[in-house]
Scaffold this active site. Sequence first.
Site, short mmCIF file in Angstrom:
data_model
loop_
_atom_site.label_atom_id
_atom_site.label_comp_id
_atom_site.label_asym_id
_atom_site.label_seq_id
_atom_site.Cartn_x
_atom_site.Cartn_y
_atom_site.Cartn_z
N GLU A 63 -5.49 2.87 0.94
CA GLU A 63 -4.33 3.54 1.52
C GLU A 63 -4.34 5.05 1.32
O GLU A 63 -3.48 5.75 1.85
CB GLU A 63 -3.05 2.97 0.90
N TRP A 67 -0.76 -8.10 3.71
CA TRP A 67 -2.06 -8.79 3.74
C TRP A 67 -2.34 -9.47 2.41
O TRP A 67 -3.25 -10.28 2.30
CB TRP A 67 -3.19 -7.80 4.08
N ASP A 68 -1.51 -9.19 1.39
CA ASP A 68 -1.69 -9.78 0.07
C ASP A 68 -1.77 -11.31 0.12
O ASP A 68 -2.31 -11.94 -0.79
CB ASP A 68 -0.54 -9.40 -0.87
N GLN A 90 -8.47 1.67 -3.64
CA GLN A 90 -8.92 0.30 -3.93
C GLN A 90 -10.14 -0.01 -3.07
O GLN A 90 -10.50 0.77 -2.20
CB GLN A 90 -7.79 -0.68 -3.63
C1 BGC Z 1 -1.77 -1.82 -1.87
C2 BGC Z 1 -1.84 -2.73 -0.67
C3 BGC Z 1 -0.90 -3.90 -0.89
C4 BGC Z 1 0.49 -3.42 -1.21
C5 BGC Z 1 1.45 -4.54 -1.51
C6 BGC Z 1 -0.33 -1.42 -2.15
O1 BGC Z 1 -0.26 -0.66 -3.30
O2 BGC Z 1 -2.53 -0.65 -1.66
O3 BGC Z 1 -3.16 -3.18 -0.47
O4 BGC Z 1 -0.88 -4.68 0.25
O5 BGC Z 1 0.44 -2.58 -2.34
O6 BGC Z 1 1.07 -5.23 -2.64
#
Ligand code: BGC
Length: 900
Positions: free
Chosen positions: A599, A460-461, A720
């Site tokens: 997460e 989703w980045d 986050q």
């Molecule tokens: C973050 C996610 C992100 C992923 C890839 C993870 O550490 O929690 O939001 O999409 O890294 O960058």
Amino acid sequence: MKPLFLSIAADQISYDNNENFTDRKSYTFNSELELKENLELFKKQIHNSIDAIVITSQGESQLKENIFNYQNKKVDFANALENVFHVPVINNIEETENEDLTELVEKETKYSAWHLDYYGLDHGKRQYGQESMQTIGNGYFGLRGTYLEAKADDDNYPGTYVAGVFNQLGTPINGRNIINEDLVNLPNAQYVTFKIDDGEYFKIDENLIKESLRSLDMKTGVLTITQLIELADGKKLKVIEKKVADLNNFHDYYLQYSIQPLNFSGKIKILTEIDATVTNTNVERYRNLANKHLATDEIKNDNKTQLLFAHTNQSNIKIGIKAAIDYQNINNPSYAVDNGPEVASQTIEFDGKEGQIYTFEKAVAIFTSLETQKNLPEIIQKHQFQPDFETAENSAQLAWKDIWKKENIVVAGDITAQKLLHLNSYSMTCAAQTKANENLDVSIGSRGLTGEGYRGHIFWDELFDMNFYVLHSPKLVKALLMYRYNRLGAAMDYASDDDFQGAMYPWQSGMYGDEQSQEVHLNPITNKWDPDNSRKQRHVSLAVAYNVLTYYNISQDEEFMQEFGLEILLNIAKLWISMAQLDENTGRYSIKNVMGPDEFHEGYPGKDNEGLKNNAYTNIMVSWLFKKLAQLLKDQPSDVASENLQRSRFTSQDVEKLDDIRQNLKLDFKDDILGQFEGYFDLKRLDFEKYRQQYGNISRMDRILKAHNDSPDNYQVAKQADTLMALFNLREEDFFQIMDDLGYPVKNTDKFMNDNIKYYIERTTHGSTLSRIVYSMLLSRIDDDKTAWKLFYEALTSDYYDIQGGTTAEGIHLGVMGATLSVVTSVFAGVDTRGDTLEINPNVPEQWEEIDFNINFKGANIAFQITQDTATIRSDKDLDVKYTDKNLPLTANQEIELTY
Ligand code: BGC
């Protein structure tokens, strides 16, 4: 000008406001501290404001000014001081007085703004991280900023990646065959080294490298590495190596290798290779997993040209690499070729004379069957390079000039921020740029093309990067969105596998668009593989929809919307319709078994596999999407709308449901705090302090808790921003309108903002680089400018200082880079492009004097110069701009200045 004069000695800095040091003061280094910490303490000692630092002592390097010894290591003091004081640092030694300081300061301000330099060698993950930062590339490939003479080892990792080249391998873990899909490290064609007479080939070794400077010129895309070498037998040499990527002929990169014997004459033998023995070993914790992705098919090698053909051993992507070598000032060289089974190598040998500079050049082209479906061998054999390095360097410079014209964000008054904003734009361009991406079926991985972290997958980045891209290169965004469109079928399969309808995009996407998230995740604290449920982050589909709508709003590309965009949106909406379950008693809909962006929360305490119910971020974004979609269907010509509905098998009942669901999704509240998910308020708070004392850094609280046989599921602790991500994505008025629509009207919106932001930030550990930048934006909305600035700076410097302690080694973090650029234009400069009309509401940090940049908005190109109290705007088309709720009509090419 208000300079501070410094004289640097081994254990202290003497300083004064006048160059004669009549009122000399000093700061003595604390030997227990790192230089940066010492300089921060030193800064506290300086009370008056300064705008430049002038070092008056003689540096200790032949390669760069202002290199001094610090704790027995030569260190770049100019860089270190600039990073702490954020003003230019120059050298004006007493003997050469009378140089024009203003001129020197201007020169340094320009130099520092455009160069990312590393003086000296580093080790391990630090050096790996620097290589990630100094990657050159063009959207098609990324070539890590490794010394040319290096092979993969603990300090050096010469990775080469081409966008979209993935391959899957299986590894048995805990009795299961775990399949991983990786962005493949391609054959290393940047390898060049030398030997003298009968000596050994030179290897990167700090005992032999007396000095080294790696300097990335972001303005021109050229990486230059200079080394002063002294071999074990006392022979001294100077080596200058350069690399540049071609932005137009995006298959190509060019190397130049100049070697100068300084105190001897003798035979010099240059060795260069295309080495296909490489494996994927950039990420330490993946090293025990299967990592050999390439099989070599054929090597053809003559004196001047090398060809190597290989393929990936599962995805069967054909790869062809061609290299052409050339030389200058080398008389009567003798060539030799040597083909190992997986390595094409060539040597050139010649007599080297003391003091002479010999220049060897190598041009490399990489083709793959992904973008070159037909006749790859023939095309590559015929492929022509630019005549020499200098021509390639010049054309790269021109290509970058065009790019910078569009995407340069200039800030006055902060030399560090300027450098790093350039670095962010530079990295965004290396990850994707129109010339290449228009021809490719790829999107941007979370680490760009700079390393193997997260296996090159697409998350989703994208949402954090698209805004920057679309403001400067709308066509590029179309190409990136097509990656998602082309994988709509895979997303539909994924939905139906889970008994849903429509399209469910995978949390981690690679080659085919199926789910590539790991099922297990290595906890470095316990060294155990924990189950990984991150795939339940179904909100990735909302990010895809958000990106489609952002692109459409800014580009107004009707054709894209009608042919592709609407179909993506309808299928994503269909997923959520099928996921939303009605509770007949309450009339409310619930969405279950998901995770939000945080997460740490994979499910409810003690329940492993059920995910969460009614994640606020997800539900709000669904409601937002449904509203947008319903409007879009009304706005489109009726034949287009109905053709799209048909194509997407979106029924009239579905259309009706959009309205019903979007007004009745369930949210959870405690007073005016919006719960992250249903049941969130039943969780305990966590004593951060207790863990901080034990672990220092608690950002990865999930790993810490798991190491204590506990789980973050049990606590109100977030990695986050989650709930509040909705306020990052949406304009405040839209957000509160949605709360209204949902039947949860917020009366006092200011209080809501204040209470919720404070509530959640206290419970967040910023375990993702994506966290701080979101909170920085949110805090500036509630006028906590001080904390907003602190978090902004931490986000801006997150890869520069590798604040996660080693993850930059595995590649830069493109999401935070893009989001940081976006916050500068949309929050600090206050230019909001999310509505129908462009809105402007500047909030320039007090540390900056001015922010200048250009954007595209609905077909107009608009230039902004924003200072602490004025905004100067010029558009090349007539345009309305909203400022403090008033509409200001802009006439094409007439500048207006607002004072606020
Ligand atoms: C973050 C996610 C992100 C992923 C890839 C993870 O550490 O929690 O939001 O999409 O890294 O960058």
